[in-house]
Design a protein around this motif. Sequence first.
Motif, PDB file in Angstrom:
ATOM      1  N   GLN A  31     -40.703  76.025  25.730  1.00  0.00           N
ATOM      2  CA  GLN A  31     -39.838  77.404  26.300  1.00  0.00           C
ATOM      3  C   GLN A  31     -40.130  78.359  24.927  1.00  0.00           C
ATOM      4  O   GLN A  31     -39.942  77.519  23.601  1.00  0.00           O
ATOM      5  CB  GLN A  31     -38.157  77.087  26.023  1.00  0.00           C
ATOM      6  CG  GLN A  31     -38.182  75.598  26.924  1.00  0.00           C
ATOM      7  CD  GLN A  31     -36.678  74.996  27.556  1.00  0.00           C
ATOM      8  OE1 GLN A  31     -35.956  75.277  26.595  1.00  0.00           O
ATOM      9  NE2 GLN A  31     -36.875  74.399  28.248  1.00  0.00           N
ATOM     10  N   THR A  56     -45.949  78.850  28.307  1.00  0.00           N
ATOM     11  CA  THR A  56     -44.932  77.706  28.423  1.00  0.00           C
ATOM     12  C   THR A  56     -45.269  77.364  29.678  1.00  0.00           C
ATOM     13  O   THR A  56     -44.923  77.963  30.785  1.00  0.00           O
ATOM     14  CB  THR A  56     -43.518  78.862  27.431  1.00  0.00           C
ATOM     15  OG1 THR A  56     -43.780  79.954  28.710  1.00  0.00           O
ATOM     16  CG2 THR A  56     -44.032  79.236  25.887  1.00  0.00           C
ATOM     17  N   GLU A  57     -43.236  76.385  30.096  1.00  0.00           N
ATOM     18  CA  GLU A  57     -42.690  76.540  30.448  1.00  0.00           C
ATOM     19  C   GLU A  57     -42.116  77.117  31.121  1.00  0.00           C
ATOM     20  O   GLU A  57     -41.544  76.728  32.511  1.00  0.00           O
ATOM     21  CB  GLU A  57     -41.778  74.625  30.681  1.00  0.00           C
ATOM     22  CG  GLU A  57     -43.306  73.680  30.054  1.00  0.00           C
ATOM     23  CD  GLU A  57     -42.255  72.632  29.678  1.00  0.00           C
ATOM     24  OE1 GLU A  57     -40.675  71.994  29.818  1.00  0.00           O
ATOM     25  OE2 GLU A  57     -42.854  71.059  29.478  1.00  0.00           O
ATOM     26  N   LEU A  58     -41.217  77.761  30.255  1.00  0.00           N
ATOM     27  CA  LEU A  58     -40.201  78.207  30.819  1.00  0.00           C
ATOM     28  C   LEU A  58     -40.000  79.569  29.712  1.00  0.00           C
ATOM     29  O   LEU A  58     -40.383  79.414  28.801  1.00  0.00           O
ATOM     30  CB  LEU A  58     -38.833  77.426  31.146  1.00  0.00           C
ATOM     31  CG  LEU A  58     -37.515  78.774  30.367  1.00  0.00           C
ATOM     32  CD1 LEU A  58     -37.123  78.337  32.486  1.00  0.00           C
ATOM     33  CD2 LEU A  58     -36.398  78.301  30.015  1.00  0.00           C
ATOM     34  N   SER A  59     -39.901  81.005  30.287  1.00  0.00           N
ATOM     35  CA  SER A  59     -39.927  81.720  28.572  1.00  0.00           C
ATOM     36  C   SER A  59     -38.830  82.762  29.169  1.00  0.00           C
ATOM     37  O   SER A  59     -38.730  83.195  30.789  1.00  0.00           O
ATOM     38  CB  SER A  59     -40.834  82.272  28.213  1.00  0.00           C
ATOM     39  OG  SER A  59     -41.709  81.428  27.932  1.00  0.00           O
ATOM     40  N   VAL A  60     -37.127  83.274  28.566  1.00  0.00           N
ATOM     41  CA  VAL A  60     -36.386  83.752  28.763  1.00  0.00           C
ATOM     42  C   VAL A  60     -36.273  85.229  28.175  1.00  0.00           C
ATOM     43  O   VAL A  60     -36.321  84.888  26.206  1.00  0.00           O
ATOM     44  CB  VAL A  60     -35.174  83.178  28.995  1.00  0.00           C
ATOM     45  CG1 VAL A  60     -33.987  83.862  29.321  1.00  0.00           C
ATOM     46  CG2 VAL A  60     -35.518  81.943  29.735  1.00  0.00           C
ATOM     47  N   LEU A  91     -38.268  85.052  32.810  1.00  0.00           N
ATOM     48  CA  LEU A  91     -37.136  85.616  33.119  1.00  0.00           C
ATOM     49  C   LEU A  91     -36.247  86.466  32.684  1.00  0.00           C
ATOM     50  O   LEU A  91     -36.129  86.231  31.540  1.00  0.00           O
ATOM     51  CB  LEU A  91     -36.139  84.135  33.284  1.00  0.00           C
ATOM     52  CG  LEU A  91     -36.461  82.874  34.152  1.00  0.00           C
ATOM     53  CD1 LEU A  91     -34.902  82.016  33.758  1.00  0.00           C
ATOM     54  CD2 LEU A  91     -36.523  82.272  35.362  1.00  0.00           C
ATOM     55  N   GLN A 104     -29.577  79.834  26.300  1.00  0.00           N
ATOM     56  CA  GLN A 104     -29.881  78.654  26.034  1.00  0.00           C
ATOM     57  C   GLN A 104     -29.682  77.312  26.571  1.00  0.00           C
ATOM     58  O   GLN A 104     -30.810  76.815  26.710  1.00  0.00           O
ATOM     59  CB  GLN A 104     -31.396  78.945  25.048  1.00  0.00           C
ATOM     60  CG  GLN A 104     -32.452  78.328  25.176  1.00  0.00           C
ATOM     61  CD  GLN A 104     -33.700  79.089  26.343  1.00  0.00           C
ATOM     62  OE1 GLN A 104     -33.666  79.931  26.520  1.00  0.00           O
ATOM     63  NE2 GLN A 104     -34.455  78.320  26.661  1.00  0.00           N
ATOM     64  N   TYR A 108     -30.422  75.987  30.171  1.00  0.00           N
ATOM     65  CA  TYR A 108     -32.085  75.940  29.794  1.00  0.00           C
ATOM     66  C   TYR A 108     -32.233  75.102  28.519  1.00  0.00           C
ATOM     67  O   TYR A 108     -34.097  73.854  28.791  1.00  0.00           O
ATOM     68  CB  TYR A 108     -33.164  77.177  29.705  1.00  0.00           C
ATOM     69  CG  TYR A 108     -32.798  77.900  30.715  1.00  0.00           C
ATOM     70  CD1 TYR A 108     -33.436  78.062  31.661  1.00  0.00           C
ATOM     71  CD2 TYR A 108     -32.483  78.966  30.583  1.00  0.00           C
ATOM     72  CE1 TYR A 108     -32.802  78.982  33.245  1.00  0.00           C
ATOM     73  CE2 TYR A 108     -31.949  80.275  31.102  1.00  0.00           C
ATOM     74  CZ  TYR A 108     -32.103  79.963  32.955  1.00  0.00           C
ATOM     75  OH  TYR A 108     -32.461  81.471  33.465  1.00  0.00           O
ATOM     76  N   TYR A 441     -34.684  86.340  38.590  1.00  0.00           N
ATOM     77  CA  TYR A 441     -35.321  85.362  38.212  1.00  0.00           C
ATOM     78  C   TYR A 441     -36.956  86.074  38.616  1.00  0.00           C
ATOM     79  O   TYR A 441     -36.941  86.809  39.925  1.00  0.00           O
ATOM     80  CB  TYR A 441     -35.681  84.006  39.242  1.00  0.00           C
ATOM     81  CG  TYR A 441     -34.673  83.346  39.165  1.00  0.00           C
ATOM     82  CD1 TYR A 441     -34.920  82.041  38.238  1.00  0.00           C
ATOM     83  CD2 TYR A 441     -32.981  83.050  39.196  1.00  0.00           C
ATOM     84  CE1 TYR A 441     -33.949  81.216  37.485  1.00  0.00           C
ATOM     85  CE2 TYR A 441     -31.966  82.803  38.772  1.00  0.00           C
ATOM     86  CZ  TYR A 441     -32.703  81.736  37.360  1.00  0.00           C
ATOM     87  OH  TYR A 441     -31.810  80.593  37.090  1.00  0.00           O
TER      88      TYR A 441
END
Length: 650
Positions: A31, A56-60, A91, A104, A108, A441
């Motif tokens: 992340q 990445t699996e998740l980036s914010v 995101l 976070q 997440y 999103y």
Amino acid sequence: MADTLAYKILKTHLLEGSLEPGAAVTIKIDQTLTQDSTGTMVYLQLEAMGVGKAKTELSVAYIDHNTLQTGFENADDHAFIESVAARHGILFSKPGGGICHQLQLENYGAPGKTLLGSDSHTPTCGGLGMIAIGAGGLDVAVAMAHGAYDMTVPRVLGIELVGALRPWVSAKDVILHILKEISVKGGVGKIVEYFGDGVQALSVTDRATITNMGAEHGATTSVFPSDENTRAYLSRQGREDAWIPLAADEGAVYDETLKVDLSALEPLAAMPHSPDNVDFVKNIGHIKVDQVAIGSCTNSSYTDLMKVAAILKGRKVHPDVSLVISPGSASILSKLASNGALADLIDAGARILENACGPCIGMGQSPKSGAVSLRTFNRNFKGRSGTNDADVYLVSPETAALSAVFGGLMDGFAFAESAIGFPLPEIKAETFERNDSFVVYQPSAGENREVVMGPNIKPFPRGEALPDTVTAEVALVAGDNITTDDIMPSDSRLLPYRSNIPFLANYCFEKIDAGFSARAKAAQAGAQKGSVIVGGDNYGQGSSREHAALVPLYLGVRAVLAKSFARIHRANLINSGILPLVFENHADYEKLRLGATLAIEGARAQIEQDVILARDGDGAVYRFLNTLNAPEKEMVLAGGKINAIRQKAR
Ligand code: MIC
Ligand code: SF4
């Protein structure tokens, strides 16, 4: 072999190299997070890399620092970040949603995962059993582009917690105690791992307060085990499926250990102007207080604010005190509104601010001249509040709230013993509805989305390949523990210009030597073609802002010569192609004077040596330790990370 928790997580993410202290490795990053004041550079750099969807699996991408919007600049930055986020499937968390680290953690973070963030307090999520590391923006951009991060393997300092905290003592006092013990440089080169029976007496948000402020002792990150408290926290956030149990192996051996008896702690405060200048509140005495500020990524959780509300309920803020409160997230504020605690705060006379960093980074609420300001924040560097002669003390939410009522620094123990004392009520853990109202999103990598760039967004400076002879003039001699706030100040006046390096360059080192910028520009235009900065121990402590390297790069700084460096800033210098050199003999630090000229002859060849020699105008030779590993040497030779990546690709 029995592993520490830190090494267990690193092992499952190891892409290259071997996990030995001091070794260069590449780890997989699951992340990433960015915030807006470092984010504009991150996304300019990401765009410059010409890659597609984040790996990445998740980036914010959070907006939480620059939310004043006093002119078009901040709003333009937000629009730019939103447009790039859309292009890369990242995101986007709108202003008002809350502070990046709190969000976070709530939404997440997950035990066993890695997180890289362009903010030094990214280790907050270590409270959930993650390896969460703060880094310069370029490293975070690379992590999004390639899903990986190059790092030096830290040693592990195991902190054994025993006992349980007494009422009026909280997680903030634990980390203040640790800072007192190990100082602002005690964690450099280390991961701090917590273990022992005392861990179970701390909630996830307590743990997050402790890992958050690990940034202040300079650790790479801090991490807690993931246990039943972690499960309960995740389940209250509606995310129990993210839980896995995690702890160090039985018999794991730490490089160093420290023991903290939670039951023996008392309320503490960090006095001006350093987070490790810690003493007992009772020793500091009942000093008069002008401002109390509660919030920041360290102490803005639901429990923290409920404790404050419980203390203020039915009481009034002292007439001489301005109390400001910035909640950590919209969900927390919404909960306080629905359970009535918000009314208790307002009725007592608290000023409720936006869910954002706010006063912590000097975005408003600068105290009056010569004021004493008590803050539940993590940094009290001189001038960071926006008022240069203010005295800022760092305290727990309990101490802050009591002091706001009494108008002076107040020890909870003394209060509890006094006739008006009352037992601090137990705060019931709450279940949260996920608040998605502030999150955009991005359905997919909208690569066709146009990048929106306002006129305040200027290109970032790029380094040049290291010349064979580096010549430079000493443009600044600074002392120990220089912070990135000293190098590149940030407040409501300058923060709107985080995407405008040429503008910021006029203010570099402004608070400690207002002549620096002009001298560096003159040296750049003169015979030496550049300058060096001389610093003491722990140079560049504090924030992750790469502006503290990019601005000097823009001003022609070729090297920083110091007794030692803080981790993130050292990496930011190298990423920018600026040499971080360490004095072999600390006595040499005394000899280098402002205006002296220095030459590093055969610099490209010297980069391969363990010691780098520089000669001054009088012929005296200075010896510097070369601490660069192989990838770092490549970056310095190429004139920075982006150049090195481009060369490799060719
Ligand atoms: C800080 O607390 O100093 C900041 C502002 O969050 C910085 C990031 C920045 O300078 O933008 C940090 O901690 O990294
Ligand atoms: Fe924001 Fe302050 Fe936390 Fe930095 S330390 S992220 S400015 S709340």
